[in-house]
Design an enzyme around this catalytic site. Structure first.
Site, PDB file in Angstrom:
ATOM      1  N   GLN A 100       1.506  42.835  -7.655  1.00 35.96           N
ATOM      2  CA  GLN A 100       2.135  44.138  -7.660  1.00 35.96           C
ATOM      3  C   GLN A 100       3.622  44.242  -8.091  1.00 35.96           C
ATOM      4  O   GLN A 100       4.279  43.273  -8.544  1.00 35.96           O
ATOM      5  CB  GLN A 100       2.114  44.480  -6.428  1.00 35.96           C
ATOM      6  CG  GLN A 100       2.660  43.851  -5.118  1.00 35.96           C
ATOM      7  CD  GLN A 100       2.374  44.113  -3.858  1.00 35.96           C
ATOM      8  OE1 GLN A 100       3.080  44.551  -3.151  1.00 35.96           O
ATOM      9  NE2 GLN A 100       1.078  43.987  -3.380  1.00 35.96           N
ATOM     10  N   GLU A 119      13.477  44.211  -2.464  1.00 34.29           N
ATOM     11  CA  GLU A 119      13.244  43.380  -1.133  1.00 34.29           C
ATOM     12  C   GLU A 119      13.538  42.093  -1.093  1.00 34.29           C
ATOM     13  O   GLU A 119      13.881  41.817  -2.289  1.00 34.29           O
ATOM     14  CB  GLU A 119      11.829  43.842  -0.677  1.00 34.29           C
ATOM     15  CG  GLU A 119      10.696  43.134  -1.658  1.00 34.29           C
ATOM     16  CD  GLU A 119       9.596  43.482  -1.722  1.00 34.29           C
ATOM     17  OE1 GLU A 119       9.077  44.239  -0.659  1.00 34.29           O
ATOM     18  OE2 GLU A 119       8.565  43.017  -2.458  1.00 34.29           O
ATOM     19  N   HIS A 177       5.496  40.628  -8.617  1.00 38.54           N
ATOM     20  CA  HIS A 177       5.434  39.953  -7.408  1.00 38.54           C
ATOM     21  C   HIS A 177       4.097  39.568  -6.699  1.00 38.54           C
ATOM     22  O   HIS A 177       3.216  40.666  -6.487  1.00 38.54           O
ATOM     23  CB  HIS A 177       6.565  39.755  -6.398  1.00 38.54           C
ATOM     24  CG  HIS A 177       6.384  41.232  -5.832  1.00 38.54           C
ATOM     25  ND1 HIS A 177       6.804  42.203  -6.374  1.00 38.54           N
ATOM     26  CD2 HIS A 177       5.912  41.566  -4.691  1.00 38.54           C
ATOM     27  CE1 HIS A 177       6.792  43.257  -5.758  1.00 38.54           C
ATOM     28  NE2 HIS A 177       6.218  43.001  -4.488  1.00 38.54           N
ATOM     29  N   ARG A 197      -0.290  48.691  -7.893  1.00 32.27           N
ATOM     30  CA  ARG A 197      -1.020  47.477  -7.851  1.00 32.27           C
ATOM     31  C   ARG A 197      -1.659  47.087  -9.216  1.00 32.27           C
ATOM     32  O   ARG A 197      -2.133  48.261  -9.808  1.00 32.27           O
ATOM     33  CB  ARG A 197      -2.048  47.828  -6.777  1.00 32.27           C
ATOM     34  CG  ARG A 197      -2.819  46.421  -6.237  1.00 32.27           C
ATOM     35  CD  ARG A 197      -4.126  46.750  -5.383  1.00 32.27           C
ATOM     36  NE  ARG A 197      -3.361  47.457  -4.008  1.00 32.27           N
ATOM     37  CZ  ARG A 197      -3.676  48.474  -3.596  1.00 32.27           C
ATOM     38  NH1 ARG A 197      -4.536  49.487  -3.949  1.00 32.27           N
ATOM     39  NH2 ARG A 197      -3.319  48.585  -2.390  1.00 32.27           N
TER      40      ARG A 197
END
Length: 323
Positions: A100, A119, A177, A197
């Site tokens: 994704q 993130e 990732h 996705r």
């Protein structure tokens, strides 16, 4: 309003198909689901806001608390953000997650998705030989990217990283990732739930149908190159009184330190709230020797900005997040 106090949070659990049981059995996350894939331990997101478990604001969601207490409890460093900037999760990947990517803020806003997502992953635990995908192992063209998605050869050009407890990965928006099987992660991210996705191994979702893919969006936003940051903490270990501290990662949205504490003084200043996520052990939060709160493995505590000085005493390992 009552004097500012340490807030214990009840997390929201997600039972995605790839999850396991460790978050319930080892980290004391409360869920009746057979699988607990994610525990949103600090969340204001509408898809799963955390709930306050103690004090004057017990029973309120974190969002409702901010509305009542005012934005001052977020801190002056949060003034640049229109909403609460951070979402923190524990993730138990018993099986592999989909491949994704997340967009940046500009793309997300242009396509009705709110905020993008940058993130950081901290590997809490993993099985021997566990691996994940982190960007590409070399730069490829958009045309090759599209072709490899279509013919199911994408993994041949991905950067496959074998991980170990204590590893850190900074996943900037646009970085492809995927978490592999047998990995338990603490994830600190922008306050977003927007994921594109790319490949999901043909797995059916809860409805028995293959889960939706987002190929056109992924082609738009994915950086088709190696990640810019190496795997590992951003800083070195620093020994302070009663504490060993390591800067795991810092960006415009969050700063995260791992702290191994026996007894250590901290301060939630006017600049930023503090979030404590306990990964090991247990401890007390003290104010001039008076116990304000106890916490243990799996617990999430929110310290409002301006709370001031306090002491953590015990034998614990925590992630301390600020803006």
């Amino acid at each position: 309003m009552e004097q500012l106090y340490p807030i214990r949070l009840n997390a929201v659990c997600k039972d995605y198909i790839w999850g396991g049981t460790r978050l319930r059995t080892e980290y004391r996350q409360q869920s009746s689901a057979a699988k607990v894939a994610e525990s949103w331990v600090l969340s204001c997101h509408p898809d799963g806001p955390a709930v306050i478990a103690n004090g004057e604001y017990r029973g309120l969601t974190l969002n409702e608390y901010f509305e009542k207490a005012g934005r001052r409890v977020l801190g002056t460093d949060c003034e640049k953000f229109p909403d609460f900037p951070v979402l923190i999760k524990l993730i138990d990947a018993k099986n592999a997650l989909s491949i994704q990517v997340h967009p940046d803020n500009e793309y997300a806003r242009a396509h009705g998705g709110g905020f993008g997502k940058t993130e950081m992953w901290y590997i809490v635990d993993c099985e021997e030989g566990a691996y994940l995908y982190y960007g590409f192992d070399h730069e490829i063209s958009k045309e090759e990217f599209r072709e490899r998605i279509e013919n199911n050869t994408l993994t041949e050009v991905l950067n496959k990283v074998t991980v170990h407890p204590g590893d850190v990965l900074y996943i900037e928006s646009g970085t492809l990732h995927a978490i592999g099987a047998g990995i338990l992660i603490a994830e600190i991210q922008q306050n977003s739930n927007l994921t594109y996705r790319i490949y999901d191994y043909g797995r059916p979702g809860a409805d028995g149908k293959p889960r939706e893919l987002h190929i056109p969006q992924a082609l738009d936003v994915t950086r088709r190159s190696r990640p810019s940051r190496p795997v590992g903490p951003q800083g070195d270990e620093i020994r302070e009184p009663g504490c060993v501290k390591t800067l795991l990662g810092s960006c415009e949205y969050f700063t995260v330190n791992r702290m191994k504490i026996t007894e250590h003084a901290l301060c939630a200043s006017e600049k930023s709230f503090q979030s404590i996520l306990c990964l090991r052990g247990d401890a007390l939060i003290l104010d001039r020797g008076r116990t304000l709160l106890t916490f243990a493995k799996g617990d999430s505590v929110f310290l409002p900005a301006g709370f001031g000085r306090y002491t953590v005493k015990g034998d614990c390992e925590i992630l301390l997040t600020e803006v």
